[in-house]
Write a protein that holds these residues in place. Structure first.
Motif, PDB file in Angstrom:
ATOM      1  N   LEU A  40       0.814  -1.216   0.000  1.00 54.99           N
ATOM      2  CA  LEU A  40       0.000   0.000   0.000  1.00 54.99           C
ATOM      3  C   LEU A  40       0.849   1.269   0.000  1.00 54.99           C
ATOM      4  N   ASP A  41       1.887   1.286   0.814  1.00 51.71           N
ATOM      5  CA  ASP A  41       2.702   2.504   0.899  1.00 51.71           C
ATOM      6  C   ASP A  41       3.368   2.820  -0.431  1.00 51.71           C
ATOM      7  N   ARG A  42       3.787   1.791  -1.147  1.00 52.97           N
ATOM      8  CA  ARG A  42       4.492   2.035  -2.410  1.00 52.97           C
ATOM      9  C   ARG A  42       3.547   2.443  -3.532  1.00 52.97           C
ATOM     10  N   THR A  43       2.264   2.101  -3.420  1.00 51.02           N
ATOM     11  CA  THR A  43       1.336   2.505  -4.476  1.00 51.02           C
ATOM     12  C   THR A  43       1.233   4.024  -4.572  1.00 51.02           C
ATOM     13  N   PHE A  44       1.417   4.722  -3.429  1.00 48.60           N
ATOM     14  CA  PHE A  44       1.369   6.182  -3.461  1.00 48.60           C
ATOM     15  C   PHE A  44       2.683   6.761  -3.971  1.00 48.60           C
ATOM     16  N   GLU A  45       3.758   6.017  -3.836  1.00 58.77           N
ATOM     17  CA  GLU A  45       5.069   6.516  -4.250  1.00 58.77           C
ATOM     18  C   GLU A  45       5.425   6.132  -5.682  1.00 58.77           C
ATOM     19  N   GLU A  46       4.832   5.041  -6.182  1.00 57.71           N
ATOM     20  CA  GLU A  46       5.221   4.506  -7.488  1.00 57.71           C
ATOM     21  C   GLU A  46       4.180   4.809  -8.568  1.00 57.71           C
ATOM     22  N   ARG A  47       3.613   5.999  -8.546  1.00 59.49           N
ATOM     23  CA  ARG A  47       2.655   6.369  -9.593  1.00 59.49           C
ATOM     24  C   ARG A  47       3.316   6.364 -10.968  1.00 59.49           C
ATOM     25  N   ASP A  48       4.539   6.849 -11.026  1.00 61.14           N
ATOM     26  CA  ASP A  48       5.244   6.873 -12.312  1.00 61.14           C
ATOM     27  C   ASP A  48       5.478   5.463 -12.840  1.00 61.14           C
ATOM     28  N   LEU A  49       5.792   4.532 -11.931  1.00 63.51           N
ATOM     29  CA  LEU A  49       5.998   3.146 -12.347  1.00 63.51           C
ATOM     30  C   LEU A  49       4.712   2.560 -12.926  1.00 63.51           C
ATOM     31  N   ILE A  50       3.593   2.785 -12.258  1.00 66.20           N
ATOM     32  CA  ILE A  50       2.306   2.259 -12.741  1.00 66.20           C
ATOM     33  C   ILE A  50       1.964   2.873 -14.087  1.00 66.20           C
ATOM     34  N   SER A  51       2.123   4.177 -14.219  1.00 63.27           N
ATOM     35  CA  SER A  51       1.804   4.854 -15.477  1.00 63.27           C
ATOM     36  C   SER A  51       2.683   4.342 -16.612  1.00 63.27           C
ATOM     37  N   ALA A  52       3.976   4.176 -16.344  1.00 62.37           N
ATOM     38  CA  ALA A  52       4.894   3.712 -17.390  1.00 62.37           C
ATOM     39  C   ALA A  52       4.528   2.300 -17.854  1.00 62.37           C
ATOM     40  N   LYS A  53       4.155   1.440 -16.904  1.00 59.54           N
ATOM     41  CA  LYS A  53       3.787   0.071 -17.270  1.00 59.54           C
ATOM     42  C   LYS A  53       2.515   0.044 -18.114  1.00 59.54           C
ATOM     43  N   TYR A  93      -0.322   7.930 -19.532  1.00 62.87           N
ATOM     44  CA  TYR A  93      -1.424   7.515 -18.653  1.00 62.87           C
ATOM     45  C   TYR A  93      -1.149   8.084 -17.277  1.00 62.87           C
ATOM     46  N   GLU A  94      -2.107   8.793 -16.742  1.00 59.65           N
ATOM     47  CA  GLU A  94      -1.941   9.432 -15.436  1.00 59.65           C
ATOM     48  C   GLU A  94      -2.988   8.889 -14.466  1.00 59.65           C
ATOM     49  N   ILE A  95      -2.506   8.552 -13.261  1.00 57.16           N
ATOM     50  CA  ILE A  95      -3.418   8.129 -12.190  1.00 57.16           C
ATOM     51  C   ILE A  95      -3.933   9.381 -11.490  1.00 57.16           C
ATOM     52  N   LYS A  96      -5.246   9.513 -11.442  1.00 58.21           N
ATOM     53  CA  LYS A  96      -5.827  10.683 -10.795  1.00 58.21           C
ATOM     54  C   LYS A  96      -5.953  10.487  -9.289  1.00 58.21           C
ATOM     55  N   ASN A  97      -6.473   9.373  -8.871  1.00 57.87           N
ATOM     56  CA  ASN A  97      -6.722   9.154  -7.443  1.00 57.87           C
ATOM     57  C   ASN A  97      -6.433   7.706  -7.077  1.00 57.87           C
ATOM     58  N   ILE A  98      -5.847   7.544  -5.885  1.00 55.27           N
ATOM     59  CA  ILE A  98      -5.708   6.233  -5.244  1.00 55.27           C
ATOM     60  C   ILE A  98      -6.356   6.374  -3.877  1.00 55.27           C
ATOM     61  N   THR A  99      -7.518   5.791  -3.726  1.00 54.61           N
ATOM     62  CA  THR A  99      -8.313   5.996  -2.513  1.00 54.61           C
ATOM     63  C   THR A  99      -8.369   4.704  -1.700  1.00 54.61           C
ATOM     64  N   PRO A 100      -7.728   4.680  -0.539  1.00 54.23           N
ATOM     65  CA  PRO A 100      -7.812   3.488   0.318  1.00 54.23           C
ATOM     66  C   PRO A 100      -9.115   3.500   1.117  1.00 54.23           C
ATOM     67  N   PRO A 101      -9.451   2.392   1.806  1.00 54.23           N
ATOM     68  CA  PRO A 101     -10.641   2.376   2.666  1.00 54.23           C
ATOM     69  C   PRO A 101     -10.528   3.390   3.797  1.00 54.23           C
ATOM     70  N   GLU A 102     -11.675   3.735   4.372  1.00 52.37           N
ATOM     71  CA  GLU A 102     -11.696   4.760   5.413  1.00 52.37           C
ATOM     72  C   GLU A 102     -10.871   4.345   6.622  1.00 52.37           C
ATOM     73  N   THR A 103     -10.930   3.072   6.992  1.00 51.02           N
ATOM     74  CA  THR A 103     -10.154   2.611   8.159  1.00 51.02           C
ATOM     75  C   THR A 103      -8.653   2.730   7.898  1.00 51.02           C
TER      76      THR A 103
END
Length: 315
Positions: free
Chosen positions: A137-150, A169-179
């Motif tokens: 989870l922590d890396r999903t917020f840091e690796e936006r460029d990696l996801i977009s490039a893939k 390709y740009e990620i607009k939002n990564i929304t985790p659960p409220e908890t």
């Protein structure tokens, strides 16, 4: 009766020919095409691909040619709807994005796939899920460029067959659960407080170091000042002693020179006698009682004891 039927038949025939003429005129106008800039028209002749019309004026064959597809060659944006993805640490997040694509081959975009926009969206979603599944989870917020490039890499491979090019390709939002969001906020607050405490402790430490260094420098300066003062006093005393010794030696040398001269001892005896009488006179005026040796008043004895005999003076 016969004339009436004939006139009705003529009217029907004229209407039919009028309809045919109208259709022909409409088809004639439809066969004239003005293609705008950055656009491409796909023409089919009798249901088969014939040619691609670029920007400009074009005339088609009525009833035979038709424009089957119209493509805009400018870059366009396509929203990727939000979807649920699971990270490698089994946290469910909602991800959405946007694709920037353009048509590079109108023929492939027309016949290579039914709907390249829908296909690009689906492929972007599946690729995003696959990449996020390899990250915590922590890396999903840091690796936006990696996801977009893939995602861009995968879409480019498929786009070569679809006649499109995916620019980014740009990620607009990564929304985790409220908890999870609440836990992350608590973690961020704790980290912020830790950094604040660390910064404060570092500040206190540096302040104490600065104060100790200041005290040390002050002590060194005071000790050096005291040392210099003592050195100066010692040098002054030494200079004073040397000066006194020099003056004394010069005085003794002068006195010895005077004594050794003719009449010097007589003059010395007279001066000593004068000083002797003054001291005795002072003792007589004092209210205190003083015990003196018996020969204290024997002036000649004191002179003889220091080598100033009368015969030497006379001689």
């Amino acid at each position: 009766m016969i004339n009436l039927n004939a006139s009705n038949t003529d009217m029907i025939v004229m209407v039919i020919w009028g309809i045919i003429f109208t259709i022909f005129v409409l088809k004639l106008f439809q066969s004239i095409r003005l293609v705008p800039t950055k656009s491409a028209y796909i023409v089919e002749r009798l249901g088969k691909y014939s040619k691609t019309l670029d920007a400009g004026f074009h005339a088609l064959v009525p009833f035979i040619d038709k424009v089957a597809y119209i493509h805009d060659l400018k870059e366009e944006t396509i929203d990727v709807p939000p979807q649920e993805c699971f990270s490698s640490d089994e946290v469910n997040v909602e991800v959405d994005g946007v694709i920037y694509i353009s048509v590079t081959d109108p023929v492939k975009a027309s016949y290579g796939i039914t709907d390249y926009r829908y296909a690009a969206i689906q492929l972007a979603q599946t690729t995003t899920r696959s990449v996020i599944g390899t990250l915590d989870l922590d890396r999903t917020f840091e690796e936006r460029d990696l996801i977009s490039a893939k995602v861009v890499e995968v879409l480019d491979e498929a786009g070569a067959m679809w006649g499109i090019r995916v620019h980014r390709y740009e990620i607009k939002n990564i929304t985790p659960p409220e908890t999870v969001k609440n836990a992350m906020e608590m973690q961020v607050n704790a980290e912020r407080e830790r950094r604040a405490l660390l910064a404060k402790s570092e500040g206190d430490k540096q302040s104490k170091i600065n104060r100790s260094e200041g005290l040390m420098a002050e002590t060194i300066n005071l000790s050096e000042g005291e040392m210099q003062r003592r050195i100066n006093e010692a040098e002054g005393k030494a200079e004073e002693i040397l000066t006194l010794a020099k003056a004394t030696s010069e005085s003794i040398a002068t006195l010895a020179k005077v004594i050794s001269a003719e009449g010097g001892q007589s003059a010395l005896r007279m001066q000593l006698g004068e000083q002797y009488m003054k001291q005795l006179d002072g003792l007589s005026k004092s209210d205190s009682r003083i015990v003196l040796p018996g020969n204290m008043v024997n002036f000649e004895y004191w002179l003889d004891s220091i080598g100033l005999k009368e015969d030497k003076v006379k001689s």
